[in-house]
Enzyme design. Structure first.
Site, PDB file in Angstrom:
ATOM      1  N   THR A  27     -50.883 -19.611  -6.878  1.00  0.00           N
ATOM      2  CA  THR A  27     -50.666 -20.656  -5.868  1.00  0.00           C
ATOM      3  C   THR A  27     -49.633 -20.076  -4.931  1.00  0.00           C
ATOM      4  O   THR A  27     -48.997 -19.079  -5.259  1.00  0.00           O
ATOM      5  CB  THR A  27     -50.075 -21.915  -6.562  1.00  0.00           C
ATOM      6  OG1 THR A  27     -51.014 -22.434  -7.490  1.00  0.00           O
ATOM      7  CG2 THR A  27     -49.664 -22.999  -5.586  1.00  0.00           C
ATOM      8  N   ARG A  73     -61.052 -31.339 -10.851  1.00  0.00           N
ATOM      9  CA  ARG A  73     -59.694 -31.190 -11.413  1.00  0.00           C
ATOM     10  C   ARG A  73     -58.681 -31.012 -10.275  1.00  0.00           C
ATOM     11  O   ARG A  73     -58.878 -30.218  -9.363  1.00  0.00           O
ATOM     12  CB  ARG A  73     -59.651 -29.996 -12.358  1.00  0.00           C
ATOM     13  CG  ARG A  73     -58.267 -29.706 -12.978  1.00  0.00           C
ATOM     14  CD  ARG A  73     -57.508 -28.653 -12.204  1.00  0.00           C
ATOM     15  NE  ARG A  73     -56.287 -28.217 -12.898  1.00  0.00           N
ATOM     16  CZ  ARG A  73     -55.363 -27.433 -12.362  1.00  0.00           C
ATOM     17  NH1 ARG A  73     -55.503 -26.994 -11.122  1.00  0.00           N
ATOM     18  NH2 ARG A  73     -54.309 -27.078 -13.035  1.00  0.00           N
ATOM     19  N   VAL A  74     -57.616 -31.776 -10.331  1.00  0.00           N
ATOM     20  CA  VAL A  74     -56.533 -31.632  -9.371  1.00  0.00           C
ATOM     21  C   VAL A  74     -55.280 -31.238 -10.151  1.00  0.00           C
ATOM     22  O   VAL A  74     -54.959 -31.866 -11.162  1.00  0.00           O
ATOM     23  CB  VAL A  74     -56.298 -32.957  -8.608  1.00  0.00           C
ATOM     24  CG1 VAL A  74     -55.012 -32.898  -7.815  1.00  0.00           C
ATOM     25  CG2 VAL A  74     -57.478 -33.229  -7.685  1.00  0.00           C
ATOM     26  N   GLY A  75     -54.605 -30.202  -9.687  1.00  0.00           N
ATOM     27  CA  GLY A  75     -53.379 -29.766 -10.362  1.00  0.00           C
ATOM     28  C   GLY A  75     -52.149 -30.410  -9.752  1.00  0.00           C
ATOM     29  O   GLY A  75     -52.205 -31.503  -9.178  1.00  0.00           O
ATOM     30  N   ASP A  76     -51.046 -29.716  -9.850  1.00  0.00           N
ATOM     31  CA  ASP A  76     -49.778 -30.244  -9.355  1.00  0.00           C
ATOM     32  C   ASP A  76     -49.602 -30.077  -7.845  1.00  0.00           C
ATOM     33  O   ASP A  76     -48.881 -30.837  -7.205  1.00  0.00           O
ATOM     34  CB  ASP A  76     -48.608 -29.554 -10.068  1.00  0.00           C
ATOM     35  CG  ASP A  76     -48.658 -28.032  -9.941  1.00  0.00           C
ATOM     36  OD1 ASP A  76     -49.769 -27.468  -9.874  1.00  0.00           O
ATOM     37  OD2 ASP A  76     -47.584 -27.401  -9.909  1.00  0.00           O
ATOM     38  N   THR A 128     -45.445 -23.214  -8.997  1.00  0.00           N
ATOM     39  CA  THR A 128     -46.712 -22.525  -9.264  1.00  0.00           C
ATOM     40  C   THR A 128     -46.831 -22.411 -10.786  1.00  0.00           C
ATOM     41  O   THR A 128     -45.876 -22.641 -11.509  1.00  0.00           O
ATOM     42  CB  THR A 128     -46.747 -21.124  -8.630  1.00  0.00           C
ATOM     43  OG1 THR A 128     -45.704 -20.324  -9.192  1.00  0.00           O
ATOM     44  CG2 THR A 128     -46.564 -21.174  -7.123  1.00  0.00           C
TER      45      THR A 128
HETATM   46  N1  GLY Z   1     -50.194 -24.843 -10.012  1.00  0.00           N
HETATM   47  C1  GLY Z   1     -51.492 -24.796  -9.508  1.00  0.00           C
HETATM   48  C2  GLY Z   1     -52.473 -25.499 -10.316  1.00  0.00           C
HETATM   49  O1  GLY Z   1     -52.289 -25.663 -11.518  1.00  0.00           O
HETATM   50  O2  GLY Z   1     -53.475 -25.925  -9.774  1.00  0.00           O
END
Ligand code: GLY
Length: 348
Positions: free
Chosen positions: A198, A226-229, A249
């Protein structure tokens, strides 16, 4: 002689008051910090701030260099796709002076989600748009659709798919049970190897205004949707105009569960240095990781997480769970990589 990093690693277990005397990295603004893939990003961000551009524009136009780069397979064009071979991008921005924010999740076919996130902030009364709605908004704003799946990323995805890797996101019946009743994890000694790269950039100008941007193609071969942080304000990015900013990241699920970036900024607000603030959150992540499938034999996480924090007075740090991390800094001239503070030497 005890190194500064060792001192900081030890400091993570000390009470807050005992850690206040640790030395602090500090730059004279304008300054930008970023993940290690952000050497060009931080340079560009500082150049733009020196030209008088706003800090959020500086951070966004800095990360655009990496979104446009087909050789970075964790961000934008050329990013590794999801389980179905589709590139889905996430990004967020936050502007300290106004405390406004914008974000997009699961955006397809648009290579600069950071610019779209900035438009969400500037042109709507919302903070987060996802999926087809985010794409419709981007097209309405004049962004062009294009194929984001490069040949290199397609081949990597096909190799993963055709070897029927067990490194996927579906939990077996045994693994679901193991979260409640210990059984041996799939890879007890291994670090998880699927990329979660990231880019995050925090930019501070000479008026002590601070903003940030985080952008990613997310976990490689993730489940569709899927959505991350990265696009979640408070997780992959948070800025408090009076305090500073933080981005992250690494394994997004761990950052989501700890409200990571917001917690780092709150720690700085309570008086911790950037390094102390990060180490505290990394320690919480370790303490809160209970699933056997996420732990190595010593009971430590089999993943890593990075934070990048910049305070409005120019103090900054990068940190991650295991030794070896570096992050990019620019306060004029060429960017440099700086060692991150860490909790543990290694995962064993
Ligand atoms: N930190 C990026 C993700 O997990 O999508």
């Amino acid at each position: 002689m005890i190194s500064r990093r060792t001192l900081l690693a030890a400091a993570a277990s000390l009470p807050v008051a005992a850690r206040a005397a640790q030395d602090v990295l500090r730059a004279t603004p304008p300054v930008a910090i970023s993940s290690s893939n952000g050497l060009g990003t931080t340079k560009k961000a500082v150049e733009l701030m020196r030209e008088g551009k706003d800090t959020v524009e500086a951070a966004v136009e800095g990360v655009v260099l990496v979104e446009d780069d087909p050789n970075d397979t964790s961000v934008g064009y050329g990013g590794l796709p999801n389980e179905l071979g589709v590139v889905q991008l996430d990004a967020s921005v936050m502007h300290g002076p106004t405390m406004r924010a914008g974000a997009v999740g699961c955006l397809e076919s648009i290579k600069n989600p950071s610019r779209v996130a900035k438009m969400v902030m500037e042109r709507t009364d919302h903070v987060l748009l996802v999926g087809p709605g985010a794409l419709a908004f981007a097209k309405a704003m004049g962004f062009q659709e294009e194929n984001l799946l490069t040949e290199r990323a397609r081949r990597a995805w096909l190799r993963w798919k055709t070897t029927l890797s067990d490194q996927d996101d579906w939990l077996s019946d045994e693994e679901m049970k193991a979260d409640f009743d210990y059984i041996e994890p799939r890879h007890p000694d291994a670090m998880a190897h699927r990329p979660t790269g990231t880019i995050s950039c925090i930019a501070l100008n000479d008026k002590r205004e601070v903003s940030g941007c985080t952008t990613t193609s997310g976990l490689a071969y993730k489940l569709p949707g899927r959505v991350g942080d990265s696009p979640i304000i408070g997780a992959g990015l948070y800025v408090d105009g009076e305090v500073g900013g933080c981005g992250s990241t690494g394994r997004g699920e761990a950052v989501l569960q700890s409200c990571g970036s917001r917690t780092v900024v709150e720690n700085m607000k309570r008086g911790m240095t950037p390094a102390e603030a990060i180490l505290d959150v990394l320690k919480r992540i370790c303490d809160q990781t209970k699933s056997p499938r996420l732990l190595n034999r010593p009971g430590r996480p089999n993943f890593d997480v990075n934070f990048y924090a910049l305070r409005v007075d120019g103090a900054y740090a990068g940190g991650r769970i295991y030794r070896g991390g570096r992050f990019a800094v620019n306060d004029g001239g060429e960017s440099r990589l700086v060692d991150s503070v860490y909790l543990f030497e290694n995962a064993r």
